[in-house]
Design a protein around this motif. Sequence first.
Motif, PDB file in Angstrom:
ATOM      1  N   HIS A   1     -63.328 -30.651  14.254  1.00  0.00           N
ATOM      2  CA  HIS A   1     -62.390 -29.962  15.141  1.00  0.00           C
ATOM      3  C   HIS A   1     -60.954 -30.150  14.662  1.00  0.00           C
ATOM      4  O   HIS A   1     -60.667 -30.921  13.748  1.00  0.00           O
ATOM      5  CB  HIS A   1     -62.568 -30.443  16.580  1.00  0.00           C
ATOM      6  N   LYS A   2     -60.040 -29.418  15.288  1.00  0.00           N
ATOM      7  CA  LYS A   2     -58.649 -29.393  14.855  1.00  0.00           C
ATOM      8  C   LYS A   2     -57.727 -29.952  15.943  1.00  0.00           C
ATOM      9  O   LYS A   2     -58.027 -29.830  17.141  1.00  0.00           O
ATOM     10  CB  LYS A   2     -58.197 -27.964  14.518  1.00  0.00           C
ATOM     11  N   PHE A   3     -56.601 -30.547  15.500  1.00  0.00           N
ATOM     12  CA  PHE A   3     -55.598 -30.984  16.468  1.00  0.00           C
ATOM     13  C   PHE A   3     -54.213 -30.600  15.975  1.00  0.00           C
ATOM     14  O   PHE A   3     -53.985 -30.404  14.770  1.00  0.00           O
ATOM     15  CB  PHE A   3     -55.705 -32.490  16.742  1.00  0.00           C
ATOM     16  N   ALA A   4     -53.291 -30.466  16.903  1.00  0.00           N
ATOM     17  CA  ALA A   4     -51.943 -29.995  16.602  1.00  0.00           C
ATOM     18  C   ALA A   4     -51.133 -31.073  15.894  1.00  0.00           C
ATOM     19  O   ALA A   4     -51.165 -32.252  16.284  1.00  0.00           O
ATOM     20  CB  ALA A   4     -51.243 -29.576  17.888  1.00  0.00           C
ATOM     21  N   ILE A   5     -50.391 -30.674  14.852  1.00  0.00           N
ATOM     22  CA  ILE A   5     -49.503 -31.605  14.152  1.00  0.00           C
ATOM     23  C   ILE A   5     -48.293 -31.931  15.026  1.00  0.00           C
ATOM     24  O   ILE A   5     -47.919 -33.093  15.191  1.00  0.00           O
ATOM     25  CB  ILE A   5     -49.050 -30.999  12.810  1.00  0.00           C
ATOM     26  N   ASP A   6     -47.676 -30.911  15.600  1.00  0.00           N
ATOM     27  CA  ASP A   6     -46.540 -31.060  16.504  1.00  0.00           C
ATOM     28  C   ASP A   6     -46.860 -30.326  17.798  1.00  0.00           C
ATOM     29  O   ASP A   6     -47.832 -29.566  17.876  1.00  0.00           O
ATOM     30  CB  ASP A   6     -45.264 -30.492  15.879  1.00  0.00           C
ATOM     31  N   THR A   7     -46.042 -30.530  18.812  1.00  0.00           N
ATOM     32  CA  THR A   7     -46.243 -29.841  20.081  1.00  0.00           C
ATOM     33  C   THR A   7     -46.152 -28.331  19.885  1.00  0.00           C
ATOM     34  O   THR A   7     -45.216 -27.833  19.240  1.00  0.00           O
ATOM     35  CB  THR A   7     -45.206 -30.292  21.119  1.00  0.00           C
TER      36      THR A   7
END
Length: 550
Positions: free
Chosen positions: A44-50
């Motif tokens: 899965h993927k997650f955000a680097i920054d908001t």
Amino acid sequence: MRQWILKVHPADNVLVALTDLKPGEEVTYEGTTYKPSEFIPAKHKFAIDTLATGADIIMYGVLVGKAQHQIAAGGLLTTGNVKHAANSFMSEGHQYSWKQPDSSKFADRTFNGFHRADGSVGTANYWLIIPMVFCENRNVEVLQEALVKPLGYGRKKSYELKAQNLINKIKAGGSIDEVLFTEIEPENTVAGNARLFPNVDGIKFLNHSGGCGGIRQDSVTLCGLLAGYITHPNVAGATVLSLGCQNAQVSILEEEIKKRDPDFKKPLYILDQQKTGTEADLLDTAIRQTLAGLMQANQNTRKPAPLNKLTIGLECGGSDGFSGISANPAIGYTSDLLVSLGGSVILSEFPELCGVEQNIIDRCIDSEDAKRFTSLIRTYSQRAEEAGSGFDMNPSPGNIKDGLITDAIKSAGAAKKGGTSPVVDVLDYPEKVSRPGLNLLCTPGNDVESTTAEVGSGANIVLFTTGLGTPTGNPIAPVIKIASNTKLYNRMNDIIDINTGSIIEGDETIEQAGERILDYVIKVASGEIEISAVKHGQDDFIPWKRGVSL
């Protein structure tokens, strides 16, 4: 060296978890430390920054979605906070230059194949029995029963033996839990019955539900597909059963055969049941003619051929979050190697090119091909929307569960199968490949429909990547199954042939895996390796009815 996260493209604003990540766990990539704010499952993927509401989500360097609401730095991307979005595209391309891979180690390699009169070379040697219409399916099944086992093409049915053991236990009043099974591997021949025609790999039966009803264009398309199989380099000849009154007339089939092979010389026997009379007469004639054809087919033997005689279909199914970063890029490199050697490859599954259309257009050598691709994909998308669907509904529940939460994410990874070489031709289903290089073929993303189409267009081997596992095969072309991750390969290695999880684990580069796959392809093409789908008799064949399937 093993990494825990991956940034696929420098422009991406998301990272891929290569293993399960705990909330607050610090992970480093290329000198930068990241900290997930919640549990991130592998793939899965997650955000680097908001990411603010409406913000673009970039992966593979392209737009793959929009944030539905704010996603905190380190936050998991889900179907609840991301919606599908893709870049727009124009039919005009940009100048494209291609850096060919170093294929020198394969320059003098050959494979042992079956040479045909039209100059093509098969990786197998099959006889086909084909119904022109679904009304003839039963007669085809009778021929299958009459010919397969007596000619030595049957396989031991281990599960029938296992079931019989259970049934006998139940009859004796015992418990089925007490029965212990000994594995009985399927064999190429029925016990005590060797193949009568050792140079013929088998008789294949292309039952289908078409040929009549629907619209006339459906029948013309079906005849084109069947002609693609009859003229295929892996086919020695065919027996065709026609009822006589169906929309898919024999004359249409014959015309489609001439389009693909104007000087067609293979043995072809066509029987019309309404002209022949009784079923017994039809089947008797079919058996006699088929045996005569098999005697001719058996005279052909494997001989060396250059690798430019290979046409490889590129397919994916049961994809996961690793498919686009291991298995797909690996066969993309294999594709580039084969193209540099003068061979042909086929990239299909048009719904899974959503979001990367401009990249494909830019790679078209001919502006007319760019326009044709644009027209085909826009028309296909419009028809899907008119049917109440759309390309954004392409990802399956299995895709989504394993990290492919938008069609654009799935598509950007799926397109990696096509490598980086220029597009030499754009084909509409079921047209035949006629140019060496990368060919685009309009098909749905449906695994079997697309694989069926690629083989009908001339693929004599198919490379099929999967992250979740699938048994998909084809009646006449070896479908080599390639796992995107090691867990899948270990769990389902009875139906998977090659593992590229080594890329995820840092033990192998994409280029090394691509070369390893091409070496494996050469052995399969030469008949040295029997792949899993062939071993299990996985003969999947589904013609595509336009406008119905994604």
